[in-house]
Every structure is written in C-alpha cells, then in structure tokens.
Design a protein around this motif. Sequence first.
Motif, PDB file in Angstrom:
ATOM      1  N   ALA A 194     136.635  45.926  49.555  1.00 28.50           N
ATOM      2  CA  ALA A 194     137.774  46.650  48.983  1.00 28.50           C
ATOM      3  C   ALA A 194     137.318  47.675  47.947  1.00 28.50           C
ATOM      4  O   ALA A 194     137.960  48.729  47.782  1.00 28.50           O
ATOM      5  CB  ALA A 194     138.760  45.670  48.360  1.00 28.50           C
ATOM      6  N   ASP A 195     136.210  47.404  47.284  1.00 32.71           N
ATOM      7  CA  ASP A 195     135.713  48.329  46.264  1.00 32.71           C
ATOM      8  C   ASP A 195     135.186  49.626  46.867  1.00 32.71           C
ATOM      9  O   ASP A 195     134.929  50.586  46.126  1.00 32.71           O
ATOM     10  CB  ASP A 195     134.598  47.659  45.455  1.00 32.71           C
ATOM     11  N   ALA A 196     134.990  49.644  48.193  1.00 33.81           N
ATOM     12  CA  ALA A 196     134.439  50.847  48.825  1.00 33.81           C
ATOM     13  C   ALA A 196     135.511  51.862  49.173  1.00 33.81           C
ATOM     14  O   ALA A 196     135.192  53.017  49.496  1.00 33.81           O
ATOM     15  CB  ALA A 196     133.663  50.464  50.083  1.00 33.81           C
ATOM     16  N   VAL A 197     136.797  51.476  49.137  1.00 36.60           N
ATOM     17  CA  VAL A 197     137.855  52.391  49.577  1.00 36.60           C
ATOM     18  C   VAL A 197     137.946  53.603  48.660  1.00 36.60           C
ATOM     19  O   VAL A 197     138.000  54.757  49.122  1.00 36.60           O
ATOM     20  CB  VAL A 197     139.210  51.643  49.638  1.00 36.60           C
ATOM     21  N   ALA A 257     141.904  58.378  52.230  1.00 39.03           N
ATOM     22  CA  ALA A 257     141.334  57.151  52.792  1.00 39.03           C
ATOM     23  C   ALA A 257     142.381  56.048  52.702  1.00 39.03           C
ATOM     24  O   ALA A 257     143.100  55.934  51.710  1.00 39.03           O
ATOM     25  CB  ALA A 257     140.067  56.735  52.050  1.00 39.03           C
ATOM     26  N   TYR A 258     142.444  55.248  53.762  1.00 40.51           N
ATOM     27  CA  TYR A 258     143.432  54.167  53.837  1.00 40.51           C
ATOM     28  C   TYR A 258     142.711  52.878  54.203  1.00 40.51           C
ATOM     29  O   TYR A 258     142.189  52.732  55.319  1.00 40.51           O
ATOM     30  CB  TYR A 258     144.500  54.515  54.878  1.00 40.51           C
ATOM     31  N   GLY A 259     142.649  51.939  53.270  1.00 40.45           N
ATOM     32  CA  GLY A 259     142.076  50.627  53.542  1.00 40.45           C
ATOM     33  C   GLY A 259     143.170  49.702  54.043  1.00 40.45           C
ATOM     34  O   GLY A 259     143.995  49.210  53.264  1.00 40.45           O
ATOM     35  N   GLN A 260     143.175  49.454  55.350  1.00 43.93           N
ATOM     36  CA  GLN A 260     144.250  48.662  55.952  1.00 43.93           C
ATOM     37  C   GLN A 260     144.016  47.174  55.704  1.00 43.93           C
ATOM     38  O   GLN A 260     142.966  46.629  56.047  1.00 43.93           O
ATOM     39  CB  GLN A 260     144.337  48.926  57.453  1.00 43.93           C
ATOM     40  N   GLU A 261     144.992  46.528  55.094  1.00 43.84           N
ATOM     41  CA  GLU A 261     144.959  45.080  54.878  1.00 43.84           C
ATOM     42  C   GLU A 261     146.123  44.456  55.636  1.00 43.84           C
ATOM     43  O   GLU A 261     147.215  45.031  55.705  1.00 43.84           O
ATOM     44  CB  GLU A 261     145.071  44.759  53.388  1.00 43.84           C
ATOM     45  N   ARG A 262     145.874  43.286  56.213  1.00 45.95           N
ATOM     46  CA  ARG A 262     146.932  42.622  56.984  1.00 45.95           C
ATOM     47  C   ARG A 262     146.784  41.114  56.838  1.00 45.95           C
ATOM     48  O   ARG A 262     145.676  40.573  56.838  1.00 45.95           O
ATOM     49  CB  ARG A 262     146.856  43.002  58.458  1.00 45.95           C
ATOM     50  N   THR A 263     147.902  40.445  56.705  1.00 38.83           N
ATOM     51  CA  THR A 263     147.923  38.988  56.683  1.00 38.83           C
ATOM     52  C   THR A 263     149.234  38.529  57.303  1.00 38.83           C
ATOM     53  O   THR A 263     150.120  39.344  57.611  1.00 38.83           O
ATOM     54  CB  THR A 263     147.791  38.454  55.247  1.00 38.83           C
ATOM     55  N   TYR A 264     149.366  37.239  57.484  1.00 40.50           N
ATOM     56  CA  TYR A 264     150.553  36.687  58.136  1.00 40.50           C
ATOM     57  C   TYR A 264     151.220  35.671  57.204  1.00 40.50           C
ATOM     58  O   TYR A 264     150.543  34.928  56.477  1.00 40.50           O
ATOM     59  CB  TYR A 264     150.176  36.015  59.459  1.00 40.50           C
ATOM     60  N   ALA A 265     152.538  35.629  57.238  1.00 36.39           N
ATOM     61  CA  ALA A 265     153.298  34.698  56.399  1.00 36.39           C
ATOM     62  C   ALA A 265     154.652  34.469  57.050  1.00 36.39           C
ATOM     63  O   ALA A 265     155.048  35.183  57.988  1.00 36.39           O
ATOM     64  CB  ALA A 265     153.473  35.259  54.987  1.00 36.39           C
ATOM     65  N   GLN A 266     155.373  33.459  56.561  1.00 39.71           N
ATOM     66  CA  GLN A 266     156.714  33.180  57.044  1.00 39.71           C
ATOM     67  C   GLN A 266     157.718  34.002  56.233  1.00 39.71           C
ATOM     68  O   GLN A 266     157.785  33.871  55.010  1.00 39.71           O
ATOM     69  CB  GLN A 266     157.026  31.690  56.918  1.00 39.71           C
ATOM     70  N   LEU A 267     158.466  34.836  56.925  1.00 42.20           N
ATOM     71  CA  LEU A 267     159.468  35.668  56.271  1.00 42.20           C
ATOM     72  C   LEU A 267     160.797  34.922  56.291  1.00 42.20           C
ATOM     73  O   LEU A 267     161.307  34.579  57.369  1.00 42.20           O
ATOM     74  CB  LEU A 267     159.596  37.017  56.991  1.00 42.20           C
ATOM     75  N   ALA A 268     161.359  34.640  55.119  1.00 41.38           N
ATOM     76  CA  ALA A 268     162.600  33.883  55.011  1.00 41.38           C
ATOM     77  C   ALA A 268     163.775  34.837  54.807  1.00 41.38           C
ATOM     78  O   ALA A 268     163.761  35.665  53.899  1.00 41.38           O
ATOM     79  CB  ALA A 268     162.518  32.889  53.850  1.00 41.38           C
ATOM     80  N   THR A 269     164.772  34.711  55.676  1.00 42.72           N
ATOM     81  CA  THR A 269     166.012  35.481  55.538  1.00 42.72           C
ATOM     82  C   THR A 269     167.161  34.478  55.548  1.00 42.72           C
ATOM     83  O   THR A 269     167.636  34.067  56.601  1.00 42.72           O
ATOM     84  CB  THR A 269     166.172  36.484  56.695  1.00 42.72           C
ATOM     85  N   SER A 313     141.475  41.705  51.781  1.00 38.89           N
ATOM     86  CA  SER A 313     140.664  41.674  52.992  1.00 38.89           C
ATOM     87  C   SER A 313     140.973  42.933  53.801  1.00 38.89           C
ATOM     88  O   SER A 313     142.008  43.020  54.468  1.00 38.89           O
ATOM     89  CB  SER A 313     140.973  40.415  53.818  1.00 38.89           C
ATOM     90  N   VAL A 314     140.074  43.911  53.733  1.00 39.05           N
ATOM     91  CA  VAL A 314     140.290  45.214  54.362  1.00 39.05           C
ATOM     92  C   VAL A 314     139.772  45.162  55.798  1.00 39.05           C
ATOM     93  O   VAL A 314     138.571  44.979  56.026  1.00 39.05           O
ATOM     94  CB  VAL A 314     139.577  46.328  53.563  1.00 39.05           C
ATOM     95  N   ARG A 315     140.679  45.315  56.765  1.00 37.53           N
ATOM     96  CA  ARG A 315     140.309  45.257  58.177  1.00 37.53           C
ATOM     97  C   ARG A 315     139.520  46.492  58.590  1.00 37.53           C
ATOM     98  O   ARG A 315     138.554  46.415  59.342  1.00 37.53           O
ATOM     99  CB  ARG A 315     141.557  45.134  59.051  1.00 37.53           C
ATOM    100  N   ASN A 316     139.946  47.646  58.128  1.00 41.55           N
ATOM    101  CA  ASN A 316     139.255  48.902  58.411  1.00 41.55           C
ATOM    102  C   ASN A 316     139.674  49.930  57.381  1.00 41.55           C
ATOM    103  O   ASN A 316     140.680  49.751  56.682  1.00 41.55           O
ATOM    104  CB  ASN A 316     139.558  49.402  59.837  1.00 41.55           C
TER     105      ASN A 316
END
Length: 872
Positions: free
Chosen positions: A69-72, A84-96, A201-204
Amino acid sequence: MLQVALAQIRMHARRFVAVGLAVVLGVAFLSATLMVNATTNASLRESIGASYARADLVVTGLDGTPVPADAVAPLAGLDGVEAAYGQERTYAQLATGAQTSLAALTTTAPAALENSTVSSGSSPQAPEEVLVDEVSAERLGITPGDTVALDGVPDAQGSPAAGPLRVTGLHAPSPDPSLSGVVQVLASPEVVRGSNGGTASVRNVQLALLPGADEQAVTAAALSVLDEAAAAATADEGPAGSDPGTFTVRTALEQTTADVAQLSSGGDILTGILLAFAAVAVIVAALVISNTFSVLVAQRTRELALLRCIGAERRQVRTSVLVEAAVVGLVASVLGVLLAVGVMAALVGLAGRTSFGSFAVLAVPPSAVVIGIGVGVLMTVLAALVPARAATRVAPLAALRPAEPPAAGSRSGRTRLALGLVALLLGGALLAFGAVTVALVPALVGGALSFLGVILLAPFFVPASVAAIGRLARPLGVPGSLASVNAVRNPARTTASSAALMVGVTLVTMMMVGAQTARTSFDRELEANYAVDLQVTGPGSATATPAEAGRITVDARTLLAVDGVLDAVEVTPVMLTSAEDGELLVYSADPADVAGVLRAEGLELMDGEVLAPQSWEQDEVTLDGGNGPATLPVTSTDAAFFLPLITTATAEQLGGTPPDALATLLGPSLDPASAPPEALRDGTLAEYIGATFWLRLVDGLDGTAAADLQAEIVTATGVSEYNVSGAVIERLAYNQIIDVMLLIVTALLAVAVLIALIGVANTLSLSVLERRRENSLLRALGLTRGQLRGMLAVEAVLIAGVAALLGSGLGILYGWLGTQSALGGITAVAPAVPIGQIGAVLAVAVAAGLLASVLPARRAARLSPVAGLAAD
C-alpha cells in the motif's frame, strides 16, 4: 469421371439428403465445441477488460501477492503518471434491516481511472458514504439516501457493526465474473480496510499516463519503486513482507490476457469433454454415411458395370464415387459450420439477456471453420472408401449380381470375426480389471476397446436378432410377415443401421445406469454416515453478531411448525472430555426423545455410556464434569457425522459443566463477568455456543421437497442454510449434481441418436427405391396402401427396436462396471437399473423408428403398380 459424379449428384440429390444431414449435424457439433472455448475467452476478455478500461498500465504481484500500500503514492508521483489507483477489495455481510447479503467492497478510484458509471444519485463524498450496484439495489429495495450496515465489521469506535453507511447513489454493475451474484459496493478505503481487519490489501495498482509519456520509462521506474517498497516491507515485517522482483507491470491489454488465462484454465477441460461427445457424433455419422454409399453403389451396379464395359478403369470408377462423397461432404460441412455459428449466436443472445451473461460475446475462431469443414470432408471420403472399393472389386459382367454380405466363411468375414473377438476379449478383460481394482483409466480403455469389438461382430448377431424379434410381428398378418423377412434381406445394411443407433442408445443407457447406480450408492453411504435426517444449529451468544442474535430463533416449536418435520429433539452441550482425550464437546439428550429421530437400526442411548461417532476408536473416555473426572465406556456408531452423546441423567450425575469449561471451550472471547459459574450448569452452555436440534422428516422426500423444506427451515429460524445439514441435504446436493450431469450428457448424446435415426430413415428410403418393382408387384397382387405403409413401419420398428434393446443391454453392463471403477474406492457400488428411464429410451427409439418410416412409406404408397412395374 468428374462430370459423371456431378451428374449423379444432380440427378439423385434426394439420395444424398441423409448423408448431408448426418454430416451437417456431426460438423455442427464439432465446430460449436471449438467455438465454446473461444467464446468463453472472448467473453472473459470483454468483461475483465472493462476493469482496466481507463488504465494504461497495471501493476500486480506474481502469484496473487498484494502490492504494498505504501507504493501507491510514489507510483502516482512518477514522471508521466497522471493518476494511480490502488484497488482494494474485501467481502462482508451487508445488512439492510433484517436481511443480509454477501457484498464485495471495492475502493473508489480517482476520476481519471473510475470505471463505474453512476446511474442515479451522486458519488460518495465522505468516508461513510457508499455506492451500490443498481441490480442488487432493486433486489434489496435500496434507494439513494438509505442507510446500510456491514454485519460484524467494527466501526472506527470499535462498535460491533460498521455504520450506518449512507447510500448516496447507484451504479451500473461491473461485468467482472468474480463479482457475479454478490452486492457490488464502492466504498472509501476506511470502510474497506475496516472490513478487512484494519489492513490494506491492494490487489493491483492502475496507472493513467499523461499524453506523450514514455511507457517503457514509466514501467522501469514503477518496478524500481515496487522493489524498494518490497524491500522495506520485508525489513519491517520479516517473512510476512514481499520479496523484490515479485511484481510485474503490464499494459491493460496484457493484464486482461493474463487474467483470462488464469480464469479459463478449465476451459480446455470442458472443450476436451465436448470433443469426446463430438467424436461419438462423428463416428455415428460415418457409419450412416458408409451404409448410405454402400446402398447407392449397390443400386448403381448396372450403371458402373456399363461404365467399365465402355472403357472406364477401376481407378476412375473409384474416383467417381469418392468425388461424389467429397462434394456432398464439402457442401454439408459448410452448412454444418453455418448451423454451429447460428446456434452459438442464439445461445450468446440468450445469455446476453441475463445479468450473469450480459458480457457474453460470440467468437468464431478460424480453427472452428477449418477443422469443421476438414473433418466433415475427410469423414465423408473415408466412410465412402469401402463402398468405392466394392464398386471396383468385381468384373463388369459379374457386377450384375448382387454382392453377398460378409460371412464367417469368407476371407473378409474371418478377418472381421478374428479382430472383433480379440477386441472384445481384450477390452472386456481390461474393463473387468478396472472395475475390480477401481482404476478408471483401464476401465475407459477396456470399455472403448470391447465396444469396438461389439461393433465389428455386429454383422454376425444383429441380423439374427432382428430375425428372431421379427417372428413377433407375424401375427400382424401379411405386412408383419413381409417386414420380418425384408428387415434381414440385406444383412449388411440392417447391421450398419442398427449399429449406428446402438452406439447412441448404449451411451445414453450407460449414463442413466451409471447415474442411478451412483445415486443409490451415495444414498446408502449417506444413510450409514448420518444417524439423523437433519441437524439444525444456531449461533450462541459467544459467536452470534448482534444482528443475528435479534433475528435467529432455533427451538423445537419453530422447527415442528415446518411442514415435513415429524420430530425435533435438542441435543444439549454439557461438558468436555479430558485433555488426554482431546477436550471434545459432549452433548446430552433424553434416550426416549433421541430414539424418535435416530434412523440407524439397533442404535440405543443408554445411561452410563457415551454414544460416539465412528471415528472414536477408544473403548472408554474420561469426561470433566462438575463433580470431577469420570470415565465412561464408549459405544461407537457406524455414523461418521454424529455428536458424542450421553443421557440427561448421566449428565446430572456427573455434575454438568465445570466452571472452567466455558473458558477452555471459548478461549479469549469469553467475558467472565457475563458467565457466572452457576450459569454453566446443565444445558445453559447452549446459550453460549448455540443450540443443536436433530430432526426426523417424513419419508419419501424428493429433491424438490427437500430443497423446499430446507428453505422453510432457514426462513422460519433465520439461520444460514449452511446451519441446516444432514443426510437429506447431502443427498439433495449429490442428486442435483448427478441430475444436471445426466441431463447435459443425454442432451449431447441425443445428437448421435438423431444422426443414427436419420440413418434408419435413409435405409428405408433407399430400400423403397431398391424394392420399387417388388412393392409394385405386391400392390398388383392385392396389397393395399395401408398394408404397404404398415410393412415399412414394422420394418423400421424392428431395426430401431433391436438396436435399442441391444444398446440398452450393453449400456446396463457398461454403466455398472464404469461406476464401479469410478466410485468403488469411495463407497460400495451395487448395480441399480432405472427401468422407467430405459423403458422411455426404448419407447422413444420405437416411436422414432415409426416416424422415420413415414416419408419412405408415403413415397412407396403413392407409386402406382403400373408405374412401378415399368422397366427402368
């Protein structure tokens, strides 16, 4: 001879229709198979490429290594880089409200690199604001201005759930296949990192370059920055850091190609499986083509003899027949490729109407066209070689005599008999060896080799079988008697037509028997491994999130209200085994209640013993009760999935749960202040680790009913479907997989069966032409048109019925032995024959035989006796 061949095609085009249809279907199957892989890759390239639509360069880690992440920020400051765009992605339960859904949280990008399009509302401006994809928003009832929460994700103040998060707008869903089926949320880095345990956690990293920037110079500078960041991370984090040189910089197109190659690694496997079915269709088509040309050559023996008499050489006659085959094969192959393109275009169009396949793109690789046409022409020419050779094997004057079919006493008959017996015996031995040793590869080789032997030996038993079954048609009167005789007048032709259909029916029946045998074997295995029909578990206070605790209700009353549930018994966690015995959780229940839900015969819960799963091999076990350690004998069940169980009376006698058991079981998540020792007695431990219920269901539930019952339990209790397990659910999962595979395989093999039925229709059509004068003579002697049509219908039924019967018998044998070789190492395999399904195959074969006789019979009945008796 070229002109002669072309003239034959023009004058007798109808005789080549069946050949053309067989080639068209075989080539279409083959070409469509080759298009599947290309279309898949093109569709993935279209969808994945959209993720990098505005990027010039993409930085990724090899083997999935995250980018530091420090390289972005240093990458954004390089000369020539606009953003520059450091793409981060994770998964969670979205409550509505009371509903939760799995969500993929992705960080928003700078304006220069943002690929999403806001369809309504506005873009987020604050960390607690998010965008939701419009498809999921419609399903969940979310509109701009609503608030949502991430279930179980702590917020900045450490509260159990992040939020509330305000939805400022909706965006068009990404076509990325990895995001299919989840809610797509664009959020700030703070929200994404909070869902990821507070780490980045930067995917790309996607880079947008300034106009005129040197791409190679930027790439070199970016790799230098990444190496420095990786070295710094390694120094700070030790082994957890990234090694220098583990990153790559690609153009957007290159990265798309790399991603497609990674995702479509199974595409070649699918193509290989489809090619196997295409090969079956091509082989069946070749049998039909060879049979058709054999009849055509036999019908033209006078014409060919006349050509020989006026000076035509053997080579010229053979070339004429092969030219006919090549021309017919070329035209039909082109039509087959066009048919494949049309079918694939229709499938892609249908997929484009769904949300999952909206990015589907049709791709027609040159290889699909070239290979399809090449195989079609080559198949047709090769299938015509034997008939072409037969056309030149006799002298001109002797050619007026009909050729005799292969017999065991002839040289060709002896060769065929010897090769067939060798293939049958060797293949049968390999197949038996594979079944006994549970080795799939020898079984496959043996099955293919033995079936080749059956096809080679077909001329020696198929005509006899047709003649034997034909006796059953004699009570139908003159049409039945004539049909039984006509069906075997040309044994070679009858054999070829029956063999083509026998191939398809054998494979279809084999898959049906294999599927039924696997289903029965798995059912038996599941009944042995599961002592109860269903087990429902709910989260306890130590594991449930606040949202779950408010909406989940797992109790006997709720479960018994579900239609199909006969009995529900709670098994209560009471204590642990000793440290020497692994500190395993032991449950208690009333013996009378448990007896009502146990399916295993002879299984009884008794005082003073532990009823344990099959994996417990010890004779006794020590339990840590409130009154101190106690050693009890162990009675192991045959069930692999079974909770260790003691009676309620035994649990009370041992003093229930000791005060320190909860700390041992739950570890640091326990708050001692909330669990006083007096609350850890008897059944109250379930409040902390969750209630467990065993259910007995009504007998005879089919797959649909089982799925509906599981859904009703999930709806009534609020638990996840993963908390509802047991033999019924496992059986449902296995049966669904088996049924889908059977449906797909049967549909693919239906092409081969259709080609074979075309061969039956072609045999009857050519037989009508060949027996034109004979049929007319029968009409002149008093045979009515209806009787003539009935004669041909019975003849078609005999050919198709005998092929279906022989194919069914072979399919049952191959299906049983094949399943034994594939599954014998997993479970005991006993043959199971789906009588109804095989009966349906036989009925379809007979009905198709009748249908195949309609046009030939109509043509024969329309011909007047006078015209038919006229000299050719």
